[in-house]
Write a protein that holds these residues in place. Structure first.
Motif, PDB file in Angstrom:
ATOM      1  N   LYS A 105     -14.870  32.652 -33.723  1.00  0.00           N
ATOM      2  CA  LYS A 105     -15.918  31.651 -33.481  1.00  0.00           C
ATOM      3  C   LYS A 105     -16.908  31.618 -34.637  1.00  0.00           C
ATOM      4  O   LYS A 105     -17.334  30.531 -35.062  1.00  0.00           O
TER       5      LYS A 105
ATOM      6  N   PHE B 289     -20.931  30.313 -27.327  1.00  0.00           N
ATOM      7  CA  PHE B 289     -20.111  30.157 -28.524  1.00  0.00           C
ATOM      8  C   PHE B 289     -20.541  31.122 -29.630  1.00  0.00           C
ATOM      9  O   PHE B 289     -19.714  31.803 -30.221  1.00  0.00           O
TER      10      PHE B 289
ATOM     11  N   ASN C  39     -16.986  28.728 -25.182  1.00  0.00           N
ATOM     12  CA  ASN C  39     -15.994  28.938 -26.236  1.00  0.00           C
ATOM     13  C   ASN C  39     -15.389  27.596 -26.668  1.00  0.00           C
ATOM     14  O   ASN C  39     -14.852  27.474 -27.754  1.00  0.00           O
TER      15      ASN C  39
ATOM     16  N   LEU D 119     -17.117  24.819 -27.033  1.00  0.00           N
ATOM     17  CA  LEU D 119     -18.173  23.934 -27.516  1.00  0.00           C
ATOM     18  C   LEU D 119     -17.685  22.967 -28.592  1.00  0.00           C
ATOM     19  O   LEU D 119     -18.090  21.824 -28.622  1.00  0.00           O
TER      20      LEU D 119
END
Length: 181
Positions: free
Chosen positions: A9, A164, A175, A177
């Motif tokens: 991420k 996120f 997660n 987003l």
């Protein structure tokens, strides 16, 4: 597993900022992301909301550079960015006072009509500033709109940002987003 997810991420976040693709991020890159958001919503950087966004993004940059003991003119590699984000906002205590206000400001900009809700069009405008693929926007919105009402609240968007950028829960809706990981 959780570290791999978080690093993935954070790498995506790095790519959002490194719009030129040159492999480093600088303060101007982060402010460029802010400018893309402001342009998308037709907001001037000198307006109250625009100034708030610029100031909050500057605060993020100052926190990142401080985390690595660098000056404001620093350039971060992908690995530097991961370390600084993790140190300041994931493991450190800077998320609430520094990063969260930026996400609140972004959520307020997204709620362009002031009704407290962020519709699919407003969400698409936001994600286009981040360079999210067109097809991924609908998937992201659907995952975040857990109530199925066709809109996100400002608070839901702020929570998704925390999930996120700072959460290692593999099942967190945030997660998604910016679309599928």
């Amino acid at each position: 597993m959780a570290i791999d997810l978080l690093n993935h991420k954070l790498d995506r976040a790095f790519d959002h900022i490194d719009a030129s693709g040159n492999g480093v991020v600088e303060r101007e890159d982060l402010l460029g992301l802010g400018a893309r958001i402001l342009v998308g919503f037709g907001e001037s950087p000198t307006s109250r909301a625009g100034n708030g966004l610029v100031d909050s993004f500057d605060g993020i940059w100052a926190t990142l550079t401080a985390a690595l003991d660098r000056d404001a003119d620093a350039r971060f590699s992908r690995e530097d960015f991961r370390i600084a984000m993790t140190s300041a906002f994931v493991k450190g205590d800077r998320y609430e006072p520094v990063f969260k206000p930026a996400t609140v400001t972004v959520a307020e900009l997204c709620d362009h009509d002031g009704d407290g809700l962020i519709g699919p069009g407003e969400f698409r405008t936001l994600l286009s500033a981040f360079g999210t693929a067109y097809d991924d926007v609908d998937a992201a919105f659907d995952r975040l709109d857990r109530s199925g009402r066709g809109a996100l609240t400002r608070d839901e968007l702020v929570l998704a940002a925390w999930q996120f950028y700072a959460c290692d829960d593999p099942n967190a809706a945030g997660n998604w987003l910016f679309g599928p990981l």
